[in-house]
Design an enzyme around this catalytic site. Structure first.
Site, mmCIF file in Angstrom:
data_model
loop_
_atom_site.group_PDB
_atom_site.id
_atom_site.type_symbol
_atom_site.label_atom_id
_atom_site.label_comp_id
_atom_site.label_asym_id
_atom_site.label_seq_id
_atom_site.Cartn_x
_atom_site.Cartn_y
_atom_site.Cartn_z
ATOM 1 C CE1 TYR A 138 44.164 42.007 37.001
ATOM 2 C CE2 TYR A 138 42.792 40.633 38.423
ATOM 3 C CZ TYR A 138 43.887 41.476 38.257
ATOM 4 O OH TYR A 138 44.689 41.782 39.333
ATOM 5 C CE LYS B 115 48.409 40.824 37.895
ATOM 6 N NZ LYS B 115 49.318 42.006 38.032
HETATM 7 N N1 LIG Z 1 43.240 45.878 43.728
HETATM 8 C C1 LIG Z 1 43.130 44.612 44.134
HETATM 9 O O1 LIG Z 1 42.215 44.254 44.893
HETATM 10 C C2 LIG Z 1 44.163 43.609 43.703
HETATM 11 C C3 LIG Z 1 44.021 42.276 44.124
HETATM 12 C C4 LIG Z 1 45.003 41.346 43.748
HETATM 13 C C5 LIG Z 1 46.098 41.760 43.004
HETATM 14 N N2 LIG Z 1 46.195 43.061 42.588
HETATM 15 C C6 LIG Z 1 47.382 43.463 41.817
HETATM 16 O O2 LIG Z 1 48.057 44.413 42.603
HETATM 17 C C7 LIG Z 1 48.826 45.289 41.778
HETATM 18 C C8 LIG Z 1 48.758 46.710 42.276
HETATM 19 O O3 LIG Z 1 47.432 47.175 42.324
HETATM 20 P P1 LIG Z 1 47.108 48.685 42.715
HETATM 21 O O4 LIG Z 1 45.802 48.646 43.401
HETATM 22 O O5 LIG Z 1 48.284 49.337 43.356
HETATM 23 O O6 LIG Z 1 46.897 49.319 41.258
HETATM 24 P P2 LIG Z 1 46.873 50.849 40.763
HETATM 25 O O7 LIG Z 1 46.585 51.771 41.894
HETATM 26 O O8 LIG Z 1 46.007 50.887 39.569
HETATM 27 O O9 LIG Z 1 48.390 51.083 40.335
HETATM 28 C C9 LIG Z 1 48.943 50.529 39.160
HETATM 29 C C10 LIG Z 1 49.979 51.488 38.626
HETATM 30 O O10 LIG Z 1 50.547 50.918 37.437
HETATM 31 C C11 LIG Z 1 50.607 51.940 36.444
HETATM 32 N N3 LIG Z 1 50.512 51.350 35.113
HETATM 33 C C12 LIG Z 1 49.402 50.819 34.530
HETATM 34 N N4 LIG Z 1 49.706 50.415 33.282
HETATM 35 C C13 LIG Z 1 51.013 50.690 33.082
HETATM 36 C C14 LIG Z 1 51.902 50.497 31.981
HETATM 37 N N5 LIG Z 1 51.473 49.979 30.826
HETATM 38 N N6 LIG Z 1 53.202 50.887 32.118
HETATM 39 C C15 LIG Z 1 53.631 51.441 33.285
HETATM 40 N N7 LIG Z 1 52.840 51.649 34.365
HETATM 41 C C16 LIG Z 1 51.541 51.282 34.244
HETATM 42 C C17 LIG Z 1 49.414 52.836 36.713
HETATM 43 O O11 LIG Z 1 49.600 54.111 36.156
HETATM 44 P P3 LIG Z 1 48.360 54.882 35.441
HETATM 45 O O12 LIG Z 1 47.205 54.793 36.420
HETATM 46 O O13 LIG Z 1 48.873 56.267 35.263
HETATM 47 O O14 LIG Z 1 48.078 54.156 34.179
HETATM 48 C C18 LIG Z 1 49.391 52.853 38.262
HETATM 49 O O15 LIG Z 1 50.207 53.876 38.776
HETATM 50 C C19 LIG Z 1 48.354 45.023 40.348
HETATM 51 O O16 LIG Z 1 49.372 44.275 39.713
HETATM 52 C C20 LIG Z 1 47.095 44.180 40.500
HETATM 53 O O17 LIG Z 1 46.952 43.277 39.422
HETATM 54 C C21 LIG Z 1 45.262 43.980 42.936
#
Ligand SMILES: NC(=O)c1ccc[n+]([C@@H]2O[C@H](COP(=O)([O-])OP(=O)(O)OC[C@H]3O[C@@H](n4cnc5c(N)ncnc54)[C@H](OP(=O)(O)O)[C@@H]3O)[C@@H](O)[C@H]2O)c1
Length: 297
Positions: A127, A131
């Protein structure tokens, strides 16, 4: 001037709060969920973004279930690396600026003080590596970029990739259901609310201070300390135990210490993050989970 934004990942945990914040700020926000736009397919990205002609592209889309990335590295690289490149490439073609959300997991966790933007990344898992690949694709493709590394995010909308409750809501639920809650005390993070990230994105939508930024709640804690603060803020009386590694075995390595310092935001007077405890209380208050004793006067 009204900013025209294309938001990719708009149905996700962070995306939904970003959409709301940009709209409240008067932005024209075109929201793309996964069914409308596939970042792994450059033609899908081109078709969607060309129709909108955005000033700014914000992407929160990722494959970020750490365990699934480890067992499916090709998919992880295709989404987080190549998919991000497709967004950067198309943004460059359209003359749009771009914001990409990255992660504290680009670091190995061997430091004992907060990571700065100048520190060398060395991810421990697929992961984090993919990223980081996304970061490099953005930085080498489009000078007008903001790469925001954040950590341990929670928001009122469900995280699509991880499913279930976020850590705050889970602890709140377990605190009521159980006599005792076990939490690990050996991993340190900077908890960050999606509302705080969305506020920063609104600010950056009008800025040309491009570059790489750490963007997380101020301060740090272990997951155990995070849980303790949740119980205190919600006035939940529950016995806490420190979990052993055997209680929650994880196959994939994670950084022991991935605390981020928002050094560049501070240098440029752009830091809008509050101490993580304040972000937590604001979140709990918004969900009416803050105890009366802790509610603002
Ligand atoms: N969660 C954490 O603690 C954390 C910490 C540090 C950084 N981040 C980063 O923060 C960001 C946002 O996280 P989040 O919690 O909002 O994630 P999330 O709720 O999983 O939202 C991600 C969205 O991206 C969509 N997606 C996934 N693959 C895709 C693709 N191939 N093409 C188009 N859309 C796609 C998903 O749609 P589907 O679900 O329908 O596939 C979902 O709506 C991510 O980039 C993650 O790496 C997260």
């Amino acid at each position: 001037m009204k900013v025209r934004v294309a938001l990719i990942g708009a149905e996700g945990q962070l995306g939904r709060d970003v959409a709301l914040a940009l709209e409240r700020d008067g932005g024209e926000v075109h929201k793309f969920g996964h069914p409308q736009l596939e970042i792994c397919d450059i033609e899908s990205v081109r078709t969607a973004l060309t129709a909108v002609r955005p000033d700014l592209v914000v992407t929160t889309a990722a494959f970020h279930n750490v365990e699934k990335c480890e067992t499916n590295p090709v998919r992880a690289f295709t989404v987080n690396g190549v998919g991000t490149r497709n967004v950067a490439q198309t943004s460059a073609e359209l003359g749009a600026r771009m914001i990409y959300i990255s992660t504290d997991y680009v670091f190995d966790g061997w430091k004992t003080e907060p990571y700065l933007e100048a520190d060398a990344p060395r991810p421990l898992n697929v992961y984090g590596n993919t990223k980081l690949a996304g970061e490099y694709f953005v930085r080498s493709t489009l000078p007008q970029h903001f790469v925001l590394r954040t950590s341990a995010i929670y928001g009122k909308h469900p995280c699509r990739a991880k499913g279930g409750l976020n850590f705050v809501d889970l602890m709140h639920k377990l605190g009521f259901e159980r006599d005792e809650v076990k939490v690990v005390d050996s991993q340190f993070v900077s908890p960050t609310s999606t509302t705080d990230i969305a506020r920063l994105i609104v600010k950056l939508s009008r800025s040309d201070a491009y570059g790489l930024y750490h963007a997380s709640g101020e301060g740090s804690c272990s997951w155990y300390e995070f849980a303790r603060e949740i119980f205190d803020a919600a006035a939940i009386k529950v016995k806490m135990e420190i979990a052993t590694t055997g209680d929650f075995p994880m196959k994939t390595p994670r950084p022991r210490y991935s605390v981020l310092e928002n050094r560049r935001l501070k240098e440029l007077g752009l830091n809008s993050f509050s101490p993580w405890q304040d972000g937590l209380r604001e979140y709990l208050a918004g969900r009416e989970l803050l105890s009366a004793a802790n509610a603002p006067a």
